[in-house]
Scaffold this motif. Structure first.
Motif, PDB file in Angstrom:
ATOM      1  N   ASN A   1       0.859  -1.278   0.045  1.00 41.13           N
ATOM      2  CA  ASN A   1       0.061   0.101  -0.128  1.00 41.13           C
ATOM      3  C   ASN A   1       0.791   1.076   0.006  1.00 41.13           C
ATOM      4  O   ASN A   1       0.662   2.083  -0.544  1.00 41.13           O
ATOM      5  N   VAL A   2       1.796   1.318   1.024  1.00 37.83           N
ATOM      6  CA  VAL A   2       2.597   2.455   0.778  1.00 37.83           C
ATOM      7  C   VAL A   2       3.334   2.887  -0.436  1.00 37.83           C
ATOM      8  O   VAL A   2       3.391   3.882  -0.958  1.00 37.83           O
ATOM      9  N   VAL A   3       4.132   1.694  -1.177  1.00 40.43           N
ATOM     10  CA  VAL A   3       4.552   1.807  -2.417  1.00 40.43           C
ATOM     11  C   VAL A   3       3.640   2.054  -3.576  1.00 40.43           C
ATOM     12  O   VAL A   3       3.749   3.166  -4.182  1.00 40.43           O
ATOM     13  N   SER A   4       2.469   1.602  -3.388  1.00 41.37           N
ATOM     14  CA  SER A   4       1.555   2.149  -4.378  1.00 41.37           C
ATOM     15  C   SER A   4       0.959   3.277  -4.486  1.00 41.37           C
ATOM     16  O   SER A   4       0.874   4.194  -5.470  1.00 41.37           O
ATOM     17  N   MET A   5       0.930   3.915  -3.057  1.00 43.22           N
ATOM     18  CA  MET A   5       0.431   5.125  -2.798  1.00 43.22           C
ATOM     19  C   MET A   5       1.487   6.161  -3.338  1.00 43.22           C
ATOM     20  O   MET A   5       1.097   7.337  -3.900  1.00 43.22           O
ATOM     21  N   SER A   6       2.761   5.879  -2.951  1.00 42.09           N
ATOM     22  CA  SER A   6       3.619   6.939  -3.247  1.00 42.09           C
ATOM     23  C   SER A   6       3.756   6.877  -4.646  1.00 42.09           C
ATOM     24  O   SER A   6       4.064   8.089  -5.367  1.00 42.09           O
ATOM     25  N   ILE A   7       3.826   5.771  -5.476  1.00 46.00           N
ATOM     26  CA  ILE A   7       3.881   6.050  -7.045  1.00 46.00           C
ATOM     27  C   ILE A   7       2.741   6.536  -7.506  1.00 46.00           C
ATOM     28  O   ILE A   7       2.911   7.403  -8.580  1.00 46.00           O
ATOM     29  N   ALA A   8       1.625   6.420  -7.053  1.00 43.07           N
ATOM     30  CA  ALA A   8       0.267   7.149  -7.674  1.00 43.07           C
ATOM     31  C   ALA A   8       0.655   8.445  -7.279  1.00 43.07           C
ATOM     32  O   ALA A   8      -0.146   9.374  -8.153  1.00 43.07           O
TER      33      ALA A   8
END
Length: 334
Positions: free
Chosen positions: A144-151
């Motif tokens: 979730n943290v990586v996906s939110m950061s990329i998004a």
């Protein structure tokens, strides 16, 4: 299993034979003549000890522990107190003398050793369920943290509002509260285990990466294929994030196939209930305060398809990186 008694050798031999303990008893006089440094080797293959005094019982247990054995001792008399102290686990019964009960780590209220086995199974199941929580929650948080950061780098708006993130965390944590009721596969409780941080890290990286790939796939379809509005995007990501974590918990709780390892009714029930609630929220009166919008049917169908792809990807990854690599590979037949 070894028999250690102060009774004479003939009585000890008779009782041992009745429970299939073979071998000639080693008596206390022989123990007294054996130096401490030679005792571990001397008693390695001895199963019956007779005519021993309380201190010799203690010497026997100490020697066994010096050999690397984990020793449990069951006794109920005054003469057993030193050995109960010397054992890794001293076990007595409720009808024993007070000295023995005070020296024991475990006091059985019934003369039945099945309760020991039940306690071991329950302890290993609790340990297994704790590992499930650590592995799945860690990998979900990482994804979730990586996906939110990329998004956040790719989108001109916040992918999820703070209140949506808080609600997502609250909803996805509810099934974890029922994880203590979950079943453990036979191979997961066959042997005692410890926490291996390296396997947890590998689990987080592998299965968290699958979660990231699914999240970015949904992001690309919503943003550049369907060109949905901001509220619809957030609603779709909110549903997908929650459903993915709950599905991951149900799928990755076991090395076995998702269809061959049955979760507890409480875990399965809360998981399915939360997925239903999550899908229904964008269509409810709470959607506007939460900043969500009703999802078009095509988006709902796509999210359902992506969820199935996520299940298939996790199931396939199990053959390469088992979710629980420290579990026994094979359970012997009883």
């Amino acid at each position: 299993v070894r028999l250690v008694t102060g009774d004479n050798r003939h009585a000890a031999r008779h009782v041992a034979a009745s429970v299939d303990l073979a071998g000639e008893p080693l008596v206390g006089a022989d123990l007294a003549a054996c130096p401490d440094d030679q005792l571990p080797e001397r008693i390695a293959d001895v199963t019956v000890f007779a005519e021993v005094d309380p201190l010799q019982k203690e010497r026997i247990l100490t020697a066994l522990r010096q050999r690397g054995d984990v020793v449990g001792f069951l006794g109920d008399g005054i003469n057993d107190a030193p050995a109960l102290h010397a054992a890794d686990v001293g076990i007595s019964v409720d009808t024993a003398v007070d000295v023995a009960k005070q020296a024991a780590a475990i006091v059985l209220l019934d003369k039945n050793l099945d309760v020991i086995a039940d306690g071991i199974r329950l302890g290993r199941r609790t340990f297994t369920n704790t590992l499930k929580y650590i592995r799945v929650n860690t990998s979900a948080s990482f994804g979730n943290v990586v996906s939110m950061s990329i998004a956040a780098l790719l989108l001109p708006f916040l992918p999820l509002l703070p209140r949506q993130v808080l609600l997502l965390n609250f909803l996805s944590d509810i099934p974890y509260t029922t994880l203590s009721t979950d079943y453990a596969d036979a191979e997961q409780i066959q042997h005692p285990r410890t926490v291996d941080v390296r396997t947890i890290r590998r689990f987080m990286l592998v299965y968290g990466s699958i979660s990231i790939a699914v999240d970015l796939l949904v992001l690309g379809a919503l943003r550049w294929w369907w060109h949905v509005s901001t509220d619809v995007f957030r609603a779709a990501w909110f549903v997908q994030f929650t459903a993915t974590e709950i599905i991951a918990l149900l799928v990755l709780r076991s090395n076995r196939s998702f269809l061959r390892s049955r979760p507890s009714a409480a875990l399965a029930g809360t998981g399915l209930l939360l997925i239903t609630v999550t899908v229904a929220l964008p269509f409810s009166p709470l959607s506007a305060p939460l900043g969500l919008a009703a999802l078009p049917p095509v988006v709902l169908a796509a999210l359902a398809a992506v969820t199935l792809v996520n299940v298939a990807a996790n199931e396939t990854a199990k053959y390469v990186v088992p979710p629980d690599p420290t579990a026994a590979r094979r359970v012997p037949r009883p």
